[in-house]
Design a protein around this motif. Structure first.
Motif, mmCIF file in Angstrom:
data_model
loop_
_atom_site.group_PDB
_atom_site.id
_atom_site.type_symbol
_atom_site.label_atom_id
_atom_site.label_comp_id
_atom_site.label_asym_id
_atom_site.label_seq_id
_atom_site.Cartn_x
_atom_site.Cartn_y
_atom_site.Cartn_z
ATOM 1 N N ARG A 27 14.077 113.898 0.367
ATOM 2 C CA ARG A 27 12.971 113.891 -0.585
ATOM 3 C C ARG A 27 12.792 115.231 -1.300
ATOM 4 O O ARG A 27 11.932 115.372 -2.167
ATOM 5 C CB ARG A 27 11.671 113.549 0.141
ATOM 6 N N SER A 30 12.851 115.452 -5.491
ATOM 7 C CA SER A 30 11.690 114.906 -6.204
ATOM 8 C C SER A 30 10.407 115.629 -5.788
ATOM 9 O O SER A 30 9.514 115.848 -6.616
ATOM 10 C CB SER A 30 11.558 113.404 -5.946
ATOM 11 N N THR A 33 10.251 118.768 -7.740
ATOM 12 C CA THR A 33 9.931 118.480 -9.144
ATOM 13 C C THR A 33 8.442 118.192 -9.324
ATOM 14 O O THR A 33 7.782 118.748 -10.207
ATOM 15 C CB THR A 33 10.752 117.286 -9.649
ATOM 16 N N HIS A 34 7.894 117.313 -8.477
ATOM 17 C CA HIS A 34 6.480 116.956 -8.596
ATOM 18 C C HIS A 34 5.576 118.155 -8.340
ATOM 19 O O HIS A 34 4.540 118.315 -8.988
ATOM 20 C CB HIS A 34 6.130 115.827 -7.623
ATOM 21 N N SER A 216 2.633 109.771 -10.284
ATOM 22 C CA SER A 216 3.994 110.257 -10.153
ATOM 23 C C SER A 216 4.981 109.096 -10.067
ATOM 24 O O SER A 216 4.589 107.925 -10.028
ATOM 25 C CB SER A 216 4.130 111.145 -8.909
ATOM 26 N N CYS A 218 9.224 108.164 -8.417
ATOM 27 C CA CYS A 218 10.390 108.638 -7.692
ATOM 28 C C CYS A 218 11.502 107.601 -7.812
ATOM 29 O O CYS A 218 11.239 106.425 -8.095
ATOM 30 C CB CYS A 218 10.050 108.936 -6.234
#
Length: 275
Positions: A27, A30, A33-34, A216, A218
């Motif tokens: 994970r 992502s 990035t978030h 968000s 993913c």
């Protein structure tokens, strides 16, 4: 209830802790990035400023960030303290933490791959080393032993942030498919048990509640892994349910991505470890 009873209550129905390093490494991209998005960054800056002021963190002090992920909190703390040590059980998270530190030009933050559960504070030289020991929404602090290790590492203050309640659009869609129920009771056990253990130890902990919402997305493959693990953490899915969950997420996805909106309430547990 005495300390042992709160310890047992916290341990009852603990989420699955197997393969944590692999899960969070998968994970990491992502998550990194978030966590860099504007809303998330603003929330984090305000939170770090609040915690650092409360812990009286100064330019000569050291901060420990437990379960630091891609290092976003740690890098902000690094602008307020002399030194920051951050660690995570997932190598993928630490790779991003080091990249983020290099990109920011931060030289006083150091990141490690480390399991807090087995960390030897004496060997690391971390006993009563830090003005602030900080742990935000991490599976690293999950019982009395890992909680007490926070106090052992601090010469000043400790801050533990845990989720209390949460609402998630994807989980609502999945619930009828897999028979999942609301597990806020289990989610709250960490904060409830930690507070009472610290209280009985004479630390007079304080709690502040914070609200947050998010929007968000993913990748589908990651979403299948993430939500399967989440549901399995409260009871093993049958093979048919796992297939149904995967099929439902596939149906919900657009262009290979699963969109999610949610809100949560977290508890910020704060105590003076020098008492």
């Amino acid at each position: 209830m005495d300390i042992k009873e709160f310890e047992a209550y916290w341990a009852d129905r603990q989420p699955d802790r197997s393969d944590l390093a692999e899960f969070w490494s998968r994970r990491a991209q992502s998550f990194n990035t978030h966590s860099a998005e504007a809303d998330s960054s603003a929330y984090r800056r305000d939170l770090v400023a609040k915690v650092a002021a409360r812990a009286k963190v100064g330019k000569a002090d050291a901060v420990l960030d437990i379960g630091c992920g891609p290092g976003r909190h740690a890098l902000i703390f690094a602008g307020l303290a002399a030194k920051v040590e951050g660690f995570d059980i997932a190598p993928g998270m630490i790779e991003y933490a080091n990249e983020n530190a290099q990109r920011a030009g931060t030289e006083n933050a150091r990141f490690h791959v480390l399991d807090w559960d087995t960390a030897d504070l004496k060997q690391l030289g971390w006993q009563k080393r830090f003005q602030l020991v900080f742990a935000s929404r991490t599976p690293a602090v999950y019982d009395r032993a890992t909680l007490e290790k926070m106090t052992e590492a601090s010469r000043g203050y400790c801050c533990l942030i845990t989720q209390v309640t949460g609402d998630n659009s994807v989980r609502r869609e999945l619930a009828p498919v897999v028979g999942a129920e609301n597990h806020d009771d289990y989610t709250r056990r960490g904060l409830y048990s930690a507070f009472n253990i610290l209280w009985l130890q004479g630390y007079y902990p304080e709690v502040e509640y914070l609200e947050r919402s998010w929007d968000s997305e993913c990748p589908l493959e990651e979403a299948i892994v993430m939500y399967t693990r989440h549901v399995n953490s409260r009871g093993q899915l049958t093979e048919a349910q796992e297939i149904a969950l995967s099929d439902k997420l596939c149906a919900m996805s657009k262009n290979g991505m699963v969109h999610e909106t949610g809100s949560s309430r977290v508890g910020m547990l704060f105590w003076n470890a020098s008492l």
